[in-house]
Write a protein that holds these residues in place. Structure first.
Motif, PDB file in Angstrom:
ATOM      1  N   LEU A   2      -0.550  10.679   2.842  1.00  0.00           N
ATOM      2  CA  LEU A   2       0.144   9.857   1.849  1.00  0.00           C
ATOM      3  C   LEU A   2      -0.662   8.607   1.527  1.00  0.00           C
ATOM      4  N   LEU A   3      -0.770   8.300   0.250  1.00  0.00           N
ATOM      5  CA  LEU A   3      -1.289   7.017  -0.220  1.00  0.00           C
ATOM      6  C   LEU A   3      -0.135   6.029  -0.295  1.00  0.00           C
ATOM      7  N   ASP A   4      -0.340   4.821   0.230  1.00  0.00           N
ATOM      8  CA  ASP A   4       0.738   3.824   0.294  1.00  0.00           C
ATOM      9  C   ASP A   4       0.558   2.771  -0.795  1.00  0.00           C
ATOM     10  N   PRO A   5       1.406   2.771  -1.830  1.00  0.00           N
ATOM     11  CA  PRO A   5       1.235   1.810  -2.931  1.00  0.00           C
ATOM     12  C   PRO A   5       1.612   0.384  -2.555  1.00  0.00           C
ATOM     13  N   GLU A   6       2.188   0.181  -1.343  1.00  0.00           N
ATOM     14  CA  GLU A   6       2.550  -1.174  -0.931  1.00  0.00           C
ATOM     15  C   GLU A   6       1.607  -1.723   0.132  1.00  0.00           C
ATOM     16  N   ASP A   7       0.698  -0.904   0.619  1.00  0.00           N
ATOM     17  CA  ASP A   7      -0.315  -1.361   1.579  1.00  0.00           C
ATOM     18  C   ASP A   7      -1.638  -1.434   0.809  1.00  0.00           C
ATOM     19  N   VAL A   8      -1.824  -2.540   0.100  1.00  0.00           N
ATOM     20  CA  VAL A   8      -2.927  -2.681  -0.850  1.00  0.00           C
ATOM     21  C   VAL A   8      -3.861  -3.793  -0.402  1.00  0.00           C
ATOM     22  N   GLY A   9      -5.157  -3.498  -0.394  1.00  0.00           N
ATOM     23  CA  GLY A   9      -6.151  -4.490  -0.019  1.00  0.00           C
ATOM     24  C   GLY A   9      -6.532  -5.386  -1.182  1.00  0.00           C
ATOM     25  N   ASP A  10      -7.357  -6.384  -0.883  1.00  0.00           N
ATOM     26  CA  ASP A  10      -7.812  -7.307  -1.926  1.00  0.00           C
ATOM     27  C   ASP A  10      -8.625  -6.587  -2.989  1.00  0.00           C
ATOM     28  N   TRP A  39      -5.425   1.392  -1.930  1.00  0.00           N
ATOM     29  CA  TRP A  39      -4.213   1.732  -1.179  1.00  0.00           C
ATOM     30  C   TRP A  39      -4.622   2.346   0.149  1.00  0.00           C
ATOM     31  N   ALA A  40      -3.898   1.998   1.186  1.00  0.00           N
ATOM     32  CA  ALA A  40      -4.153   2.625   2.479  1.00  0.00           C
ATOM     33  C   ALA A  40      -3.677   4.079   2.454  1.00  0.00           C
ATOM     34  N   VAL A  41      -4.322   4.909   3.255  1.00  0.00           N
ATOM     35  CA  VAL A  41      -3.931   6.311   3.422  1.00  0.00           C
ATOM     36  C   VAL A  41      -3.344   6.472   4.819  1.00  0.00           C
ATOM     37  N   TYR A  42      -2.213   7.174   4.902  1.00  0.00           N
ATOM     38  CA  TYR A  42      -1.590   7.472   6.191  1.00  0.00           C
ATOM     39  C   TYR A  42      -1.542   8.986   6.366  1.00  0.00           C
ATOM     40  N   THR A  43      -1.902   9.443   7.569  1.00  0.00           N
ATOM     41  CA  THR A  43      -1.787  10.868   7.888  1.00  0.00           C
ATOM     42  C   THR A  43      -0.948  11.020   9.143  1.00  0.00           C
TER      43      THR A  43
END
Length: 635
Positions: free
Chosen positions: A142-150, A154-158
């Motif tokens: 899953l790509l996380d639209p709320e875990d966003v870097g500068d 988007w962060a990826v979670y597996t």
């Protein structure tokens, strides 16, 4: 291994596809999709146009993060991402997960009542995440639209339930894909029978990197070597984990260190098995099956050696040996550590380290000594870095600055009340011109004059309690650790004394001083009021010369006390008593030229024995309590 930027997708994906195609067994029956991918040497799909990506973003209501967007321009989806994801989504298949799996409810059930916002946010990924896995082995991506870097990524979670681990996070999609490429390599690195050899530009470059890292490590450049070995280990390259674990173990990182492949090699087993079994012994008291798991593939001789070493480590009889000049230094260091000179023992080892020779090309440093009951406690992270920074095995390099010694050259450290030392009260005897092994005949009687094997203070107390069958309220025999207290003195130290009672106390200084001088110091709390006290007595040739005791705000003295030790200089008022301890210990250090080895007393292993009682026998009409234990109760 192609060195590309994260967004240089085309060469990265082309290289991966070629490696995958070449790794397929020739006699298998691949699926239609796999056969098509093998023939064209491409695991991807046609690139997605900007219009196609824009349509996807309109459908999902969000602009895609940069690295995933650039990936779609190179391939609109991907097959065989790692070992457990058969198909990754492109522009058509990516969709909001919306807790379709029910995992949000499951992870929320695991949250404690005091879980913070970050923990609850992690559990909610299953409601807000963009799902990229289309076909997988029960693995979610899953790509996380709320875990966003500068950088807008988007962060990826597996997560896969069969892994029994929390979700794994990647900073962005490019990092996730690099990790999946590494997973693919790790699963192919050791091909099964009938499969083609897994060799390509990436493996050849990594294997050369491993060999260069080995030489760097022997030259003392361990940080550079560790970084290179970690990279190769991510790709499952042979040797990388076994070499890297040697560095990690000497830095004090014991978790997940198994010396893969190296410890089970008969050439290296004598050096690496001790460290492996010592860590196992420290955490496995009843079940040794995990040891066999880490010895899988080992021959019968190596397995037998491992279990023999395990028994030695558990009963404290393991002794590390090495060949040549370094082996001679090991014996000298053990003798120094045996009597408390841990700083001297460490310097002896490091001075001989340049002459150390490995047992083979996969051996980076001496390691078996960490399981030795006397030498093992010498290791600290700082000392481990010094050892690893020392050029050895014929390699040249800049010698490191010596690690700072751990023992103060005085007695004053006893006043620090460091909670890690656990020494709120203590007492000790110092005897001049006498070897430590001769102290028991001066301070003990009969069978108790025998020295026990070196052990930690906790081990010694536990063993003494189990062996003692009768306890008397008038019997105050001290369980003491012994060693050298400087160039001319020996010590017997008790870090867990009974409460002090001035009316019954008998200093052991006189008995210990036959033909020499002896000093006794006792600091702690009085029995009656729990107030601090300090006792000093000095004897020579069997007779007490002078003594004083500060207790309950009063000073009791006998004999002619030297000005440097005069208690009036330290105890001007009742309030100053506790503050005077350090000054008094400094004065004793200066008067007699003595010290006590802090590290050996608090962290090392020393010989022990039990002294005569430090209290007089009961007088007429005085009552006391005697309790006894049966053999079964003692056990």
């Amino acid at each position: 291994m192609t060195n590309t930027t994260p967004f240089d997708w085309q060469p990265f994906l082309v290289g991966w596809s070629g490696e995958w195609s070449d790794s397929l067994p020739g006699d298998g029956t691949p699926s239609t999709a796999d056969e098509a991918a093998r023939l064209v040497r491409w695991l991807g799909f046609p690139p997605a146009s900007e219009e196609r990506i824009a349509a996807m973003e309109d459908r999902l209501g969000r602009r895609m993060p940069p690295s995933y967007r650039e990936f779609l321009k190179a391939s609109d989806g991907w097959q065989h991402a790692g070992g457990f994801i058969r198909l990754l989504a492109g522009t058509t298949d990516a969709r909001w997960h919306d807790n379709e799996s029910g995992l949000a409810d499951m992870f929320e059930e695991y949250l404690d009542d005091d879980a913070g916002p970050a923990e609850r946010r992690d559990a909610d990924i299953w409601r807000r995440g963009l799902q990229l896995d289309v076909e997988s082995d029960a693995t979610y991506v899953l790509l996380d639209p709320e875990d966003v870097g500068d950088d807008g990524e988007w962060a990826v979670y597996t997560w896969a339930g069969w892994r029994a681990a929390p979700p794994e996070r990647y900073a962005n999609f490019a990092e996730f894909m690099r990790s999946m490429h590494q997973e693919f390599h790790s699963l192919r690195a050791r091909p099964a029978d009938g499969q083609p050899e897994f060799a390509n530009d990436t493996t050849r470059e990594l294997d050369a990197l491993v060999e260069q890292a080995r030489l760097e490590a022997l030259r003392g450049n361990w940080e550079r070597a560790e970084h290179a070995l970690d990279e190769a280990r991510q790709y499952g390259r042979p040797r990388a984990a076994g070499l890297g674990d040697q560095i990690r173990r000497l830095l004090g990182r014991t978790s997940m260190v198994y010396f893969e492949d190296v410890a089970t090699d008969p050439r290296y087993a004598p050096e690496l098995l001790p460290a492996l079994v010592a860590e196992h012994a420290a955490h496995s008291y009843w079940d040794d099956s995990t040891l066999m798991f880490h010895l899988r593939g080992a021959g019968d001789d190596v397995v037998s050696l491992a279990y023999a070493m395990l028994e030695q480590v558990r009963n404290g009889t393991y002794r590390y040996t090495a060949a040549g000049p370094f082996g001679e230094a090991v014996e000298q260091a053990r003798e120094l550590a045996r009597w408390g000179d841990t700083d001297g023992a460490w310097r002896t080892l490091t001075d001989a380290l340049p002459a150390w020779q490995p047992l083979g090309p996969d051996h980076l440093a001496p390691l078996g000594w960490v399981a030795d009951p006397l030498l093992g406690p010498l290791l600290t992270p700082e000392r481990g870095r010094e050892l690893l920074s020392t050029p050895r095995a014929g390699q040249t390099g800049e010698a490191p600055s010596p690690a700072a010694g751990l023992d103060p050259d005085n007695l004053a450290w006893l006043a620090d009340r460091d909670p890690h030392d656990n020494l709120t009260c203590y007492r000790f005897v110092l005897v001049e011109g006498v070897n430590p092994e001769d102290l028991p005949e001066r301070l003990a009687d009969g069978n108790e004059a025998a020295l026990d094997d070196p052990m930690t203070s906790d081990e010694a107390r536990h063993r003494s309690f189990r062996a003692q069958m009768v306890f008397s309220s008038y019997d105050d025999r001290a369980l003491t650790a012994i060693g050298r207290a400087g160039t001319r003195w020996s010590f017997a130290f008790d870090g867990n004394p009974a409460h002090f009672d001035l009316q019954r106390f008998v200093s052991p200084a006189a008995a210990a001083s036959a033909g020499t001088r002896a000093v006794v110091v006792w600091s702690g709390l009085t029995t009656r009021h729990g107030e601090p006290f300090f006792h000093l007595s000095v004897a020579q040739d069997g007779a007490e010369q002078y003594a004083f005791t500060y207790a309950d705000g009063e000073i009791h003295r006998t004999g002619e006390i030297p000005r440097a030790l005069d208690p009036d200089r330290f105890f001007g008022s009742r309030e100053e008593g506790p503050m005077a301890e350090r000054s008094l210990l400094e004065a004793v250090t200066g008067e007699f030229g003595v010290r006590l080895p802090r590290y050996a007393i608090t962290n090392g292993r020393l010989h022990t024995f039990t002294t005569r009682s430090w209290t007089r026998p009961p007088g007429k009409g005085e009552t006391y309590v005697v309790t006894g234990m049966t053999g079964d109760a003692a056990r």
